[in-house]
Design an enzyme around this catalytic site. Structure first.
Site, PDB file in Angstrom:
ATOM      1  N   ASP A   1      55.135  53.153  29.150  1.00  0.00           N
ATOM      2  CA  ASP A   1      54.713  54.556  29.012  1.00  0.00           C
ATOM      3  C   ASP A   1      54.010  54.791  27.675  1.00  0.00           C
ATOM      4  O   ASP A   1      53.968  53.907  26.811  1.00  0.00           O
ATOM      5  CB  ASP A   1      55.924  55.480  29.156  1.00  0.00           C
ATOM      6  CG  ASP A   1      57.112  54.976  28.337  1.00  0.00           C
ATOM      7  OD1 ASP A   1      58.175  54.709  28.917  1.00  0.00           O
ATOM      8  OD2 ASP A   1      56.925  54.796  27.104  1.00  0.00           O
ATOM      9  N   ASP A  45      34.963  52.037  35.446  1.00  0.00           N
ATOM     10  CA  ASP A  45      35.410  51.212  36.565  1.00  0.00           C
ATOM     11  C   ASP A  45      34.323  51.070  37.643  1.00  0.00           C
ATOM     12  O   ASP A  45      33.809  52.078  38.129  1.00  0.00           O
ATOM     13  CB  ASP A  45      36.647  51.903  37.183  1.00  0.00           C
ATOM     14  CG  ASP A  45      37.349  51.016  38.165  1.00  0.00           C
ATOM     15  OD1 ASP A  45      37.760  49.926  37.777  1.00  0.00           O
ATOM     16  OD2 ASP A  45      37.471  51.427  39.328  1.00  0.00           O
ATOM     17  N   ASP A  56      63.135  53.522  32.264  1.00  0.00           N
ATOM     18  CA  ASP A  56      62.943  53.656  33.724  1.00  0.00           C
ATOM     19  C   ASP A  56      62.229  52.431  34.301  1.00  0.00           C
ATOM     20  O   ASP A  56      61.877  52.409  35.472  1.00  0.00           O
ATOM     21  CB  ASP A  56      62.163  54.945  34.059  1.00  0.00           C
ATOM     22  CG  ASP A  56      60.730  54.899  33.536  1.00  0.00           C
ATOM     23  OD1 ASP A  56      59.975  55.860  33.790  1.00  0.00           O
ATOM     24  OD2 ASP A  56      60.345  53.902  32.883  1.00  0.00           O
ATOM     25  N   ASN A  79      61.723  54.660  27.752  1.00  0.00           N
ATOM     26  CA  ASN A  79      62.821  55.527  28.252  1.00  0.00           C
ATOM     27  C   ASN A  79      63.661  54.853  29.341  1.00  0.00           C
ATOM     28  O   ASN A  79      64.358  55.530  30.082  1.00  0.00           O
ATOM     29  CB  ASN A  79      62.237  56.858  28.768  1.00  0.00           C
ATOM     30  CG  ASN A  79      61.324  56.638  29.961  1.00  0.00           C
ATOM     31  OD1 ASN A  79      60.995  55.502  30.307  1.00  0.00           O
ATOM     32  ND2 ASN A  79      60.899  57.725  30.595  1.00  0.00           N
ATOM     33  N   HIS A  99      43.389  42.799  33.365  1.00  0.00           N
ATOM     34  CA  HIS A  99      44.484  43.102  34.300  1.00  0.00           C
ATOM     35  C   HIS A  99      44.159  42.682  35.733  1.00  0.00           C
ATOM     36  O   HIS A  99      45.013  42.797  36.616  1.00  0.00           O
ATOM     37  CB  HIS A  99      44.765  44.604  34.246  1.00  0.00           C
ATOM     38  CG  HIS A  99      43.604  45.406  34.712  1.00  0.00           C
ATOM     39  ND1 HIS A  99      42.381  45.436  34.043  1.00  0.00           N
ATOM     40  CD2 HIS A  99      43.425  46.148  35.804  1.00  0.00           C
ATOM     41  CE1 HIS A  99      41.537  46.179  34.702  1.00  0.00           C
ATOM     42  NE2 HIS A  99      42.135  46.625  35.782  1.00  0.00           N
ATOM     43  N   ASP A 100      42.907  42.227  35.963  1.00  0.00           N
ATOM     44  CA  ASP A 100      42.513  41.779  37.312  1.00  0.00           C
ATOM     45  C   ASP A 100      42.425  40.265  37.401  1.00  0.00           C
ATOM     46  O   ASP A 100      42.180  39.745  38.497  1.00  0.00           O
ATOM     47  CB  ASP A 100      41.116  42.312  37.673  1.00  0.00           C
ATOM     48  CG  ASP A 100      41.082  43.801  37.848  1.00  0.00           C
ATOM     49  OD1 ASP A 100      40.022  44.404  37.580  1.00  0.00           O
ATOM     50  OD2 ASP A 100      42.118  44.383  38.246  1.00  0.00           O
ATOM     51  N   GLU A 154      32.114  48.295  33.853  1.00  0.00           N
ATOM     52  CA  GLU A 154      32.612  47.148  34.607  1.00  0.00           C
ATOM     53  C   GLU A 154      31.701  46.961  35.802  1.00  0.00           C
ATOM     54  O   GLU A 154      31.565  47.888  36.607  1.00  0.00           O
ATOM     55  CB  GLU A 154      34.053  47.368  35.077  1.00  0.00           C
ATOM     56  CG  GLU A 154      34.619  46.126  35.721  1.00  0.00           C
ATOM     57  CD  GLU A 154      35.589  46.394  36.842  1.00  0.00           C
ATOM     58  OE1 GLU A 154      35.545  47.490  37.429  1.00  0.00           O
ATOM     59  OE2 GLU A 154      36.411  45.515  37.131  1.00  0.00           O
ATOM     60  N   ASP A 197      39.841  54.816  30.473  1.00  0.00           N
ATOM     61  CA  ASP A 197      39.278  54.187  31.666  1.00  0.00           C
ATOM     62  C   ASP A 197      38.710  55.297  32.567  1.00  0.00           C
ATOM     63  O   ASP A 197      39.441  56.226  32.921  1.00  0.00           O
ATOM     64  CB  ASP A 197      40.395  53.422  32.410  1.00  0.00           C
ATOM     65  CG  ASP A 197      39.864  52.194  33.128  1.00  0.00           C
ATOM     66  OD1 ASP A 197      40.498  51.123  33.019  1.00  0.00           O
ATOM     67  OD2 ASP A 197      38.812  52.308  33.782  1.00  0.00           O
ATOM     68  N   ASP A 256      58.320  49.991  27.695  1.00  0.00           N
ATOM     69  CA  ASP A 256      59.025  51.110  28.320  1.00  0.00           C
ATOM     70  C   ASP A 256      59.969  51.742  27.310  1.00  0.00           C
ATOM     71  O   ASP A 256      60.941  51.120  26.879  1.00  0.00           O
ATOM     72  CB  ASP A 256      59.814  50.593  29.535  1.00  0.00           C
ATOM     73  CG  ASP A 256      60.775  51.635  30.080  1.00  0.00           C
ATOM     74  OD1 ASP A 256      61.779  51.247  30.698  1.00  0.00           O
ATOM     75  OD2 ASP A 256      60.519  52.843  29.854  1.00  0.00           O
TER      76      ASP A 256
HETATM   77  O1  TEU Z   1      38.132  46.234  39.565  1.00  0.00           O
HETATM   78  C1  TEU Z   1      36.882  45.995  40.207  1.00  0.00           C
HETATM   79  C2  TEU Z   1      36.954  44.805  41.041  1.00  0.00           C
HETATM   80  O2  TEU Z   1      36.050  44.440  41.743  1.00  0.00           O
HETATM   81  C3  TEU Z   1      38.253  44.150  41.040  1.00  0.00           C
HETATM   82  O3  TEU Z   1      38.776  44.492  42.297  1.00  0.00           O
HETATM   83  C4  TEU Z   1      38.126  42.681  40.824  1.00  0.00           C
HETATM   84  O4  TEU Z   1      36.852  42.213  41.127  1.00  0.00           O
HETATM   85  C5  TEU Z   1      39.083  42.018  41.733  1.00  0.00           C
HETATM   86  O5  TEU Z   1      40.275  42.751  41.597  1.00  0.00           O
HETATM   87  C6  TEU Z   1      39.298  40.599  41.296  1.00  0.00           C
HETATM   88  O6  TEU Z   1      40.415  40.144  42.007  1.00  0.00           O
HETATM   89  C7  TEU Z   1      38.312  47.566  39.137  1.00  0.00           C
HETATM   90  C8  TEU Z   1      39.633  47.618  38.406  1.00  0.00           C
HETATM   91  O7  TEU Z   1      39.566  46.791  37.252  1.00  0.00           O
HETATM   92  C9  TEU Z   1      40.695  47.159  39.371  1.00  0.00           C
HETATM   93  O8  TEU Z   1      41.969  47.070  38.718  1.00  0.00           O
HETATM   94  C10 TEU Z   1      40.765  48.161  40.506  1.00  0.00           C
HETATM   95  O9  TEU Z   1      41.699  47.682  41.462  1.00  0.00           O
HETATM   96  C11 TEU Z   1      39.394  48.315  41.178  1.00  0.00           C
HETATM   97  O10 TEU Z   1      38.319  48.445  40.262  1.00  0.00           O
HETATM   98  C12 TEU Z   1      39.377  49.583  42.017  1.00  0.00           C
HETATM   99  O11 TEU Z   1      39.451  50.689  41.148  1.00  0.00           O
HETATM  100 CA    CA Z   2      59.111  54.355  30.918  1.00  0.00          CA
END
Ligand code: TEU
Ligand code: CA
Length: 558
Positions: free
Chosen positions: A28, A198, A24, A22, A328-329, A255, A97, A20
């Site tokens: 960013d 995605d 907040d 700035n 991130h998932d 994905e 993405d 971050d």
């Molecule tokens: O994720 C696809 C998806 O199926 C995910 O929801 C994943 O299998 C699940 O979160 C596992 O816990 C993509 C993106 O990477 C995710 O961040 C988004 O939430 C989702 O699509 C909807 O766009």
């Molecule tokens: Ca920020």
């Protein structure tokens, strides 16, 4: 065009949690610009940005309300242009993405679409009348509850495989496809180097949207068989390739939850002109029971090894693999598959070793390179993820004890990966001078970039070496794969061969010291140790190797 992406290592940035600039409390674009030297020093080749487009952030940017604007919290289009320029100036590439299975319900297309049944945008989305006073079919949303939301204005339901603020686009509608291709072209003409796409294998739905079999009499049922790898998916991807992708020297990665190796061959075979590589989920479902990701199951290593081997041999010479344990998932792999207490550093290095010597393009998720771990917030109120919140509310309503729900969230929740990047030991790990949008993991005082850079034995320098070895050993990129002792419950070992060179990779996925016996068929003579996570690993390779807890050794030889 040369398949440059086969030699690359990709670094995934979740901008909201990266840095971050700035104050907040939200990461960013300018924050990313300030950290580009750090990424260049690590040695990564490509940066993948999670969505940075305008969004109400119901799903942290995966609900896009304007594909042509930057999200206010992340900065301006000028900031984005500067970021791209600075990335390229450092010899790195940038992929964006692409989220086109659905938009935000605040996108102008949807605002128009829901106004009336004869609105020109009505068929940009998937609307259906109810059936017997209920939803049009029995599909469950991936984010809990029904996949349908009733809309008063026109008395119909719209489909949303994810949150109700993420209405699915209707890819049967040629106008939708044209809008998507125009938008992709607009971004590619700005000079980006490709897309991560995605849930791109969900865009084709089976006509009629039939009910899924419901033997267990559940209220809503997984309808994946009717929208995963649907009837027109290859047609759509080949059209996208012909109209857009083929015109640029870029990389693409799709994905694809629920994709099989056989499908993977179709999606990544270059002769089919679809995508370059895909993210499959077989290895990410390995610790899920029949009830899905929240149905916790311990890791059974032979099962994971069989999956990795299936994808390695399945795509070798046909298509191309992506290699990841983190994103991130997903929960942090050192907590999920390693030992994030006594052996955090050793096991993080071991996991990276077992992945980075496979064939495919490796993806490093921010913080993985310093061994960031899962988090355990005391209160559900400290969590931010819509998937987690929907699950919590649904299970509480079903009467599931809160501690059982929280345990599942601790193990599999996506916020495990989304706590702020830990830069140093100052307040909020140096991520922000403000109040972070999500709390920082309390272990930031020991686990942070500054400490890692000051320690030659840190996970960071181990990753840096892994990335470097890929540049100087074509065998890693091009070699074939042989699994060794697939039934071994604690050791993941494999052989890579290319021309007259071989790599033997041996990794101990346990807290135990053990003896690992090399099968007689392995005809291997070590010349050197390429990398090891104990600094006194021994070169003389007998028929049995003593492996210490979480030990990883990579021998190069003939
Ligand atoms: O994720 C696809 C998806 O199926 C995910 O929801 C994943 O299998 C699940 O979160 C596992 O816990 C993509 C993106 O990477 C995710 O961040 C988004 O939430 C989702 O699509 C909807 O766009
Ligand atoms: Ca920020």
């Amino acid at each position: 065009m040369k398949a440059w992406w086969k030699d690359c290592v990709v670094y995934q940035i979740y901008p909201r949690s990266f840095y971050d600039s700035n104050g907040d409390g939200i990461g960013d674009l300018r924050g990313i610009i300030e950290k580009l030297d750090y990424l260049q020093d690590l040695g990564v080749d490509v940066l993948w940005l999670n969505p940075v487009y305008r969004s109400p952030n119901d799903d942290n940017g995966y609900d896009i309300s304007d594909y042509y604007r930057i999200m206010d919290e992340f900065g301006t289009m000028d900031d984005w242009e500067e970021l791209l320029e600075e990335v390229h100036a450092r010899g790195m590439k940038l992929i964006m993405d692409l989220v086109v299975n659905h938009t935000s319900d605040e996108h102008t297309w949807f605002i128009e679409s829901r106004k009336s049944k004869d609105n020109p945008y009505r068929d940009y989305y998937i609307w259906r009348p109810g059936k017997d006073g209920k939803e049009p079919n029995n599909w469950r949303s991936i984010f809990s509850g029904s996949a349908w939301q009733y809309d008063e204005t026109t008395g119909e339901y719209y489909l949303h495989l994810f949150s109700k603020k993420q209405p699915d686009l209707n890819w049967e509608n040629e106008k939708v496809r044209k809008e998507v291709y125009n938008m992709m072209t607009w971004w590619l003409d700005k000079g980006i180097d490709g897309f991560r796409m995605d849930v791109i294998n969900m865009i084709s739905k089976v006509p009629g949207l039939p009910d899924a079999p419901n033997r267990a009499g559940e209220r809503y049922v997984d309808g994946g068989q009717y929208y995963i790898n649907g009837p027109r998916i290859h047609e759509f991807l080949q059209e996208m390739n012909e109209k857009v992708l083929s015109k640029y020297d870029i990389m693409t990665v799709g994905e694809m939850p629920g994709v099989s190796v056989e499908d993977g061959k179709l999606y990544t075979n270059p002769e089919r002109k679809e995508l370059h590589m895909i993210f499959n989920f077989d290895h990410m479902d390995v610790d899920s029971g029949p009830g899905g990701k929240w149905d916790l199951k311990p890791l059974h290593l032979p099962k994971l090894k069989k999956i990795m081997a299936k994808w390695q041999t399945g795509l070798h010479g046909v298509g191309w693999n992506s290699l990841y344990f983190n994103n991130h998932d997903q929960p942090r792999s050192v907590s999920r598959f390693g030992n994030d207490q006594k052996y955090r550093v050793t096991s993080a290095k071991m996991l990276a070793t077992s992945l980075h010597f496979l064939q495919g393009t490796p993806y490093i998720f921010q913080g993985e390179e310093i061994g960031m771990t899962n988090v355990r917030f005391d209160s559900i109120d400290d969590y931010r993820d819509v998937e987690t919140w929907n699950l919590y509310k649904e299970k509480i309503a079903e009467g599931v004890p809160e501690e059982k729900i929280m345990e599942a969230i601790y193990v599999k929740g996506r916020d495990n990966a989304r706590t702020p990047m830990q830069w140093d030991s100052t307040e909020n790990a140096g991520f922000t001078t403000g109040t972070p949008w999500i709390k920082v993991n309390p272990n930031y005082k020991e686990i942070n970039v500054e400490a890692a850079l000051a320690d030659q034995n840190s996970i960071y320098y181990y990753y840096k070496k892994l990335i470097q070895l890929r540049k100087t050993n074509p065998l890693i990129v091009h070699g074939d794969f042989t699994l060794i002792d697939g039934e071994n419950r604690r050791v993941f070992a494999y052989l890579r061969t290319y021309q007259n060179e071989k790599l033997l990779v041996v990794t101990n996925w346990s807290n135990d010291q053990l003896e690992f016996r090399l099968p007689d068929f392995i005809n291997f003579h070590p010349g050197q140790i390429l990398i090891a996570n104990y600094d006194d690993a021994n070169l003389n390779l007998e028929k049995t190797i003593t492996l210490r807890p979480w030990e990883a050794i990579v021998y190069k030889g003939k």
